[in-house]
Design a protein around this motif. Structure first.
Motif, PDB file in Angstrom:
ATOM      1  N   PHE A 165      12.821  12.326 -30.033  1.00  0.00           N
ATOM      2  CA  PHE A 165      11.123  12.053 -29.177  1.00  0.00           C
ATOM      3  C   PHE A 165      10.902  11.255 -27.910  1.00  0.00           C
ATOM      4  O   PHE A 165      11.909  10.745 -26.959  1.00  0.00           O
ATOM      5  CB  PHE A 165      10.657  11.234 -30.126  1.00  0.00           C
ATOM      6  CG  PHE A 165       9.386  10.913 -29.722  1.00  0.00           C
ATOM      7  CD1 PHE A 165       8.204  11.200 -29.521  1.00  0.00           C
ATOM      8  CD2 PHE A 165       8.444   9.609 -28.747  1.00  0.00           C
ATOM      9  CE1 PHE A 165       7.400  10.330 -29.682  1.00  0.00           C
ATOM     10  CE2 PHE A 165       7.429   9.274 -28.750  1.00  0.00           C
ATOM     11  CZ  PHE A 165       6.397   9.775 -28.525  1.00  0.00           C
ATOM     12  N   LYS A 166       9.947  11.863 -26.844  1.00  0.00           N
ATOM     13  CA  LYS A 166       9.632  11.828 -25.658  1.00  0.00           C
ATOM     14  C   LYS A 166       8.087  11.953 -26.113  1.00  0.00           C
ATOM     15  O   LYS A 166       7.658  12.988 -26.186  1.00  0.00           O
ATOM     16  CB  LYS A 166      10.256  13.184 -24.525  1.00  0.00           C
ATOM     17  CG  LYS A 166      12.086  13.143 -24.393  1.00  0.00           C
ATOM     18  CD  LYS A 166      12.461  13.954 -23.344  1.00  0.00           C
ATOM     19  CE  LYS A 166      14.005  13.761 -23.347  1.00  0.00           C
ATOM     20  NZ  LYS A 166      14.153  15.144 -22.382  1.00  0.00           N
ATOM     21  N   ARG A 167       7.336  10.807 -25.313  1.00  0.00           N
ATOM     22  CA  ARG A 167       5.961  11.676 -25.078  1.00  0.00           C
ATOM     23  C   ARG A 167       5.728  11.911 -23.502  1.00  0.00           C
ATOM     24  O   ARG A 167       5.857  12.117 -22.691  1.00  0.00           O
ATOM     25  CB  ARG A 167       5.874   9.556 -23.875  1.00  0.00           C
ATOM     26  CG  ARG A 167       4.344   9.377 -24.064  1.00  0.00           C
ATOM     27  CD  ARG A 167       3.067   9.863 -24.787  1.00  0.00           C
ATOM     28  NE  ARG A 167       1.570  10.104 -25.074  1.00  0.00           N
ATOM     29  CZ  ARG A 167       1.145  10.967 -25.213  1.00  0.00           C
ATOM     30  NH1 ARG A 167       1.135  11.503 -26.681  1.00  0.00           N
ATOM     31  NH2 ARG A 167      -0.060  11.166 -24.613  1.00  0.00           N
ATOM     32  N   ALA A 168       5.258  13.150 -24.598  1.00  0.00           N
ATOM     33  CA  ALA A 168       4.628  13.979 -24.184  1.00  0.00           C
ATOM     34  C   ALA A 168       3.080  14.442 -24.078  1.00  0.00           C
ATOM     35  O   ALA A 168       2.703  14.508 -24.976  1.00  0.00           O
ATOM     36  CB  ALA A 168       5.666  15.764 -23.454  1.00  0.00           C
ATOM     37  N   ARG A 169       2.063  14.904 -23.570  1.00  0.00           N
ATOM     38  CA  ARG A 169       1.073  14.928 -24.122  1.00  0.00           C
ATOM     39  C   ARG A 169       1.036  16.854 -24.946  1.00  0.00           C
ATOM     40  O   ARG A 169       0.929  16.886 -25.905  1.00  0.00           O
ATOM     41  CB  ARG A 169      -0.430  15.429 -22.306  1.00  0.00           C
ATOM     42  CG  ARG A 169      -1.308  15.870 -23.284  1.00  0.00           C
ATOM     43  CD  ARG A 169      -2.419  16.000 -21.751  1.00  0.00           C
ATOM     44  NE  ARG A 169      -4.013  16.314 -22.532  1.00  0.00           N
ATOM     45  CZ  ARG A 169      -4.912  15.297 -23.042  1.00  0.00           C
ATOM     46  NH1 ARG A 169      -4.211  14.087 -22.943  1.00  0.00           N
ATOM     47  NH2 ARG A 169      -6.297  16.143 -22.815  1.00  0.00           N
ATOM     48  N   ASP A 170       1.834  17.763 -24.708  1.00  0.00           N
ATOM     49  CA  ASP A 170       1.768  18.740 -25.239  1.00  0.00           C
ATOM     50  C   ASP A 170       3.224  18.557 -26.386  1.00  0.00           C
ATOM     51  O   ASP A 170       4.027  19.993 -26.124  1.00  0.00           O
ATOM     52  CB  ASP A 170       1.709  19.941 -23.719  1.00  0.00           C
ATOM     53  CG  ASP A 170       0.888  20.088 -24.216  1.00  0.00           C
ATOM     54  OD1 ASP A 170      -0.425  19.499 -23.731  1.00  0.00           O
ATOM     55  OD2 ASP A 170       0.789  20.504 -22.079  1.00  0.00           O
ATOM     56  N   GLY A 171       3.247  17.597 -25.745  1.00  0.00           N
ATOM     57  CA  GLY A 171       4.915  17.896 -27.156  1.00  0.00           C
ATOM     58  C   GLY A 171       4.835  18.056 -28.334  1.00  0.00           C
ATOM     59  O   GLY A 171       5.722  18.202 -28.869  1.00  0.00           O
ATOM     60  N   GLY A 172       3.998  18.207 -29.151  1.00  0.00           N
ATOM     61  CA  GLY A 172       3.230  18.318 -30.419  1.00  0.00           C
ATOM     62  C   GLY A 172       4.127  17.229 -31.280  1.00  0.00           C
ATOM     63  O   GLY A 172       4.706  15.623 -30.918  1.00  0.00           O
ATOM     64  N   GLY A 173       4.093  17.259 -32.961  1.00  0.00           N
ATOM     65  CA  GLY A 173       4.701  16.405 -33.398  1.00  0.00           C
ATOM     66  C   GLY A 173       4.048  15.081 -33.450  1.00  0.00           C
ATOM     67  O   GLY A 173       2.597  15.184 -33.480  1.00  0.00           O
ATOM     68  N   VAL A 174       4.730  13.963 -33.261  1.00  0.00           N
ATOM     69  CA  VAL A 174       4.199  12.324 -33.408  1.00  0.00           C
ATOM     70  C   VAL A 174       2.971  12.312 -31.896  1.00  0.00           C
ATOM     71  O   VAL A 174       2.374  11.483 -32.197  1.00  0.00           O
ATOM     72  CB  VAL A 174       4.850  11.224 -32.349  1.00  0.00           C
ATOM     73  CG1 VAL A 174       4.363  10.249 -32.485  1.00  0.00           C
ATOM     74  CG2 VAL A 174       5.629  11.634 -33.906  1.00  0.00           C
TER      75      VAL A 174
END
Length: 306
Positions: A165-174
């Motif tokens: 998991f990586k926090r990213a605005r366009d990362g999808g999922g969570v």
């Protein structure tokens, strides 16, 4: 102060205002209403909604923000202008010394990093990276926001069993769940700023861009862990692993975080009232030029602190 955040997600619907009532009629003719005076913001995720111009006028009169989304992410914020025309306050904000602006942002950043640390401790009390996170959060390094975020999201992912998991605005999922929660927090922050006469375009850190509201992003920073907490509980208690759908049930669940009880300056109150108190303290600091008046939120006497 109004506080309800209304989510409209019917695939095809008509949204209007009738005799002071926010009215939504779906494609099957079913009608739902709510007093507009009790509404803080309207989040529209419907892909084919009809908005009546009378609603836009009445929403502006009542200080209601409209958040229009695409794929559940805000692409447009319709804000009332009549509540941000405090000339004296605007003049004070524009003339605030750079040194004092830096102090206001430092206090905000310190609160954000501390809140992330407190929530990480709540999630995984014995995590190996907690000591480092705590040390960075209490430090004075200019780059501590990014450093704390890296450790914080690592602990968050470990607590929920999220691999890679990586926090990213366009990362999808969570990330989509978090983005939706932040959009709700943003709309509430804008409502409070406008209600107190603060111009949300005059920020203290976030970059000023065309059609942006940097002050709202500044003020909401310490409250982001409240959204993170709500999303984490949703994933741990409400749905099966890997279910990241943003459906009606999730939207109803996530918006209720504004009614959760938190501690602030020795008192217990709803988060929505806490946010208003923080905004009022910021307003006082701007008007008086006294940075000590600004009191960002930290849950010093809430459940996160034990």
């Amino acid at each position: 102060m109004s506080y309800h955040i209304i989510n409209i997600d019917s695939p095809r619907c008509s949204i209007s205002c009738r005799q002071g009532q926010l009215t939504c009629i779906d494609e099957d003719g079913r009608t739902k209403q709510a007093p507009l005076e009790d509404v803080a913001a309207i989040v529209i995720t419907s892909f084919s909604a009809q908005l009546h111009s009378h609603l836009l006028l009445e929403a502006a009169k009542h200080g209601v923000a409209l958040v229009i989304c695409e794929r559940f992410q805000p692409v447009s914020l319709l804000l009332p202008a009549n509540r941000s025309s405090d000339t004296l306050l605007t003049k004070a904000a524009l003339s605030l010394e750079r040194k004092k602006v830096d102090v206001l942002w430092r206090k905000t950043l310190d609160a954000k990093c501390l809140n992330q640390t407190l929530y990480a401790e709540f999630l995984v009390p014995e995590h190996a990276k907690l000591d480092v996170l705590r040390k960075r959060a209490l430090g004075k390094a200019q780059s501590k926001e990014g450093t704390c975020a890296r450790y914080y999201w690592g602990i968050f992912a470990d607590a929920l069993g999220l691999k890679d998991f990586k926090r990213a605005r366009d990362g999808g999922g969570v990330n989509d769940l978090l983005n939706f929660g932040y959009a709700v927090l943003l709309s509430l922050t804008l409502q409070k700023l406008l209600a107190c006469g603060l111009d949300p375009t005059l920020g203290i850190s976030h970059e000023v861009r065309e059609r942006s509201t940097p002050l709202a992003y500044d003020i909401m920073e310490p409250f982001r862990p409240c959204v993170d907490s709500r999303v984490a509980r949703w994933l741990m208690e409400e749905v099966e692993a890997g279910d990241y759908r943003i459906d009606g049930r999730f939207r109803h669940y996530i918006t209720e975080f504004i009614l959760e009880r938190v501690g602030y300056l020795g008192l217990e109150m709803d988060l929505k009232n806490c946010l208003e108190s923080v905004v009022r303290s910021f307003r006082s600091a701007v008007l008086t030029g006294q940075t000590r008046s600004y009191k960002p939120w930290t849950p010093s006497n809430s459940k996160w602190a034990g």
